[in-house]
Design a protein around this motif. Structure first.
Motif, short mmCIF file in Angstrom:
data_model
loop_
_atom_site.label_atom_id
_atom_site.label_comp_id
_atom_site.label_asym_id
_atom_site.label_seq_id
_atom_site.Cartn_x
_atom_site.Cartn_y
_atom_site.Cartn_z
N ILE A 1 59.58 45.09 39.78
CA ILE A 1 58.66 44.49 38.81
C ILE A 1 57.93 43.31 39.45
O ILE A 1 56.72 43.14 39.27
CB ILE A 1 59.43 44.04 37.55
N GLN A 2 58.65 42.51 40.23
CA GLN A 2 58.00 41.39 40.92
C GLN A 2 56.92 41.91 41.87
O GLN A 2 55.83 41.34 41.96
CB GLN A 2 59.05 40.58 41.68
N LEU A 3 57.23 42.99 42.58
CA LEU A 3 56.24 43.57 43.49
C LEU A 3 55.02 44.06 42.73
O LEU A 3 53.88 43.85 43.17
CB LEU A 3 56.87 44.72 44.28
N ALA A 4 55.23 44.70 41.59
CA ALA A 4 54.10 45.21 40.80
C ALA A 4 53.20 44.06 40.36
O ALA A 4 51.96 44.17 40.41
CB ALA A 4 54.62 45.98 39.59
N ILE A 5 53.80 42.97 39.92
CA ILE A 5 53.01 41.81 39.49
C ILE A 5 52.18 41.28 40.65
O ILE A 5 50.99 40.97 40.49
CB ILE A 5 53.94 40.72 38.94
N VAL A 6 52.79 41.19 41.82
CA VAL A 6 52.09 40.64 42.99
C VAL A 6 50.99 41.59 43.46
O VAL A 6 49.88 41.15 43.80
CB VAL A 6 53.09 40.35 44.12
N LEU A 7 51.25 42.88 43.48
CA LEU A 7 50.22 43.83 43.89
C LEU A 7 49.03 43.81 42.94
O LEU A 7 47.87 43.91 43.37
CB LEU A 7 50.81 45.24 43.97
N PHE A 8 49.31 43.70 41.65
CA PHE A 8 48.21 43.61 40.69
C PHE A 8 47.40 42.34 40.95
O PHE A 8 46.17 42.35 40.91
CB PHE A 8 48.75 43.61 39.26
N ARG A 9 48.09 41.25 41.24
CA ARG A 9 47.40 39.99 41.52
C ARG A 9 46.57 40.09 42.79
O ARG A 9 45.40 39.68 42.82
CB ARG A 9 48.43 38.86 41.66
N PHE A 10 47.13 40.66 43.85
CA PHE A 10 46.41 40.77 45.11
C PHE A 10 45.25 41.77 45.03
O PHE A 10 44.30 41.69 45.81
CB PHE A 10 47.36 41.22 46.22
N GLY A 11 45.33 42.69 44.08
CA GLY A 11 44.30 43.71 43.98
C GLY A 11 43.11 43.31 43.15
O GLY A 11 42.21 44.13 42.91
N HIS A 12 43.07 42.07 42.69
CA HIS A 12 41.97 41.60 41.86
C HIS A 12 41.45 40.27 42.38
O HIS A 12 42.15 39.54 43.10
CB HIS A 12 42.41 41.46 40.40
N ASP A 13 40.23 39.95 42.04
CA ASP A 13 39.68 38.66 42.41
C ASP A 13 38.89 38.09 41.24
O ASP A 13 38.80 38.71 40.17
CB ASP A 13 38.81 38.76 43.68
N GLY A 14 38.33 36.92 41.45
CA GLY A 14 37.60 36.28 40.37
C GLY A 14 38.51 35.89 39.22
O GLY A 14 39.70 35.60 39.41
N ASN A 15 37.98 35.91 38.01
CA ASN A 15 38.77 35.52 36.84
C ASN A 15 39.97 36.43 36.61
O ASN A 15 41.00 36.01 36.09
CB ASN A 15 37.88 35.53 35.58
N ALA A 16 39.84 37.70 37.00
CA ALA A 16 40.93 38.65 36.79
C ALA A 16 42.15 38.33 37.64
O ALA A 16 43.24 38.83 37.38
CB ALA A 16 40.46 40.07 37.09
N ALA A 17 41.97 37.51 38.68
CA ALA A 17 43.08 37.17 39.57
C ALA A 17 43.70 35.82 39.23
O ALA A 17 44.60 35.37 39.94
CB ALA A 17 42.59 37.16 41.02
N SER A 18 43.26 35.18 38.17
CA SER A 18 43.86 33.90 37.80
C SER A 18 45.31 34.11 37.38
O SER A 18 45.68 35.18 36.89
CB SER A 18 43.08 33.25 36.66
N VAL A 19 46.12 33.10 37.58
CA VAL A 19 47.53 33.20 37.23
C VAL A 19 47.70 33.51 35.75
O VAL A 19 48.56 34.31 35.35
CB VAL A 19 48.27 31.90 37.61
#
Length: 206
Positions: free
Chosen positions: A80-98
């Motif tokens: 689950i931690q990996l999924a969260i990080v991959l989703f974060r790394f796969g987006h930029d701009g506002n969609a990548a905000s914490v």
């Protein structure tokens, strides 16, 4: 004076002065169960890797001690931690905000930050075993394959290199200036070396 003292006491003992609960609806089950099983295209769209690659990455890092603690409450599962990080790394701009990642995963902002730190630490520990130049034997195998499908003159070409810039949401706090790229963004440079024997080696540079 007593009122001021009591107020200071409350402030010093309270982490959040005006707590509020933010409604969240996690997408993790949808992605990690439904899409992973029945819709790999949407799984890849969310996490930027195929289900098989995701499982392989989990196997690589799930045994790292960073995912263990002495607390009675266990950590969130590594996958689950990996999924969260991959989703974060796969987006930029506002969609990548914490905050956006936390809302997507249905978790706290703090957990998103901790997951990112843990997953990066786990993958960095694999550096010497997964990031390397081909051995002399691998080079010869690749050269022989190139010659077999082309001509003798091209035998010397045993690999190809390509790369892409992965934009970062903001300037990193440590040595941030070295992440500034030619496109005037802060980014990571991902380079892939692919010997012509179908083995790939990936490296991250700044």
């Amino acid at each position: 004076m007593s009122n001021h003292t009591e107020l200071l006491q409350v402030i010093s003992e309270t982490r959040v002065l005006n707590p509020s609960k933010v409604a969240k609806l996690s997408q993790l089950h949808l992605v990690l169960v439904e899409f992973k099983t029945d819709d790999p295209k949407r799984f890849r769209r969310n996490l930027r890797v195929s289900p098989d690659t995701f499982d392989g990455l989990v196997l690589r890092i799930e045994g790292h001690p960073i995912f263990l603690n002495s607390s009675p409450k266990p950590q969130t599962a590594p996958y689950i931690q990996l999924a969260i990080v991959l989703f974060r790394f796969g987006h930029d701009g506002n969609a990548a905000s914490v905050e956006s990642i936390a809302q997507w995963a249905g978790v706290s902002v703090g957990l998103v930050v901790k997951c990112t730190q843990r997953v990066i630490i786990a993958f960095l520990s694999l550096h010497n075993s997964v990031i390397r130049w081909p051995t002399d034997i691998e080079k010869e195998e690749a050269k022989a394959w190139v010659e077999s499908v082309s001509c003798e003159q091209w035998r010397g070409g045993f690999c190809m290199v390509d790369g892409t810039l992965v934009p970062l949401f903001e300037k990193p706090g440590h040595h941030g200036e070295v992440y500034f790229d030619r496109k005037s963004n802060y980014s990571l440079n991902v380079q892939v070396r692919l010997p012509f024997v179908y083995r790939s080696h990936t490296s991250l540079t700044t």
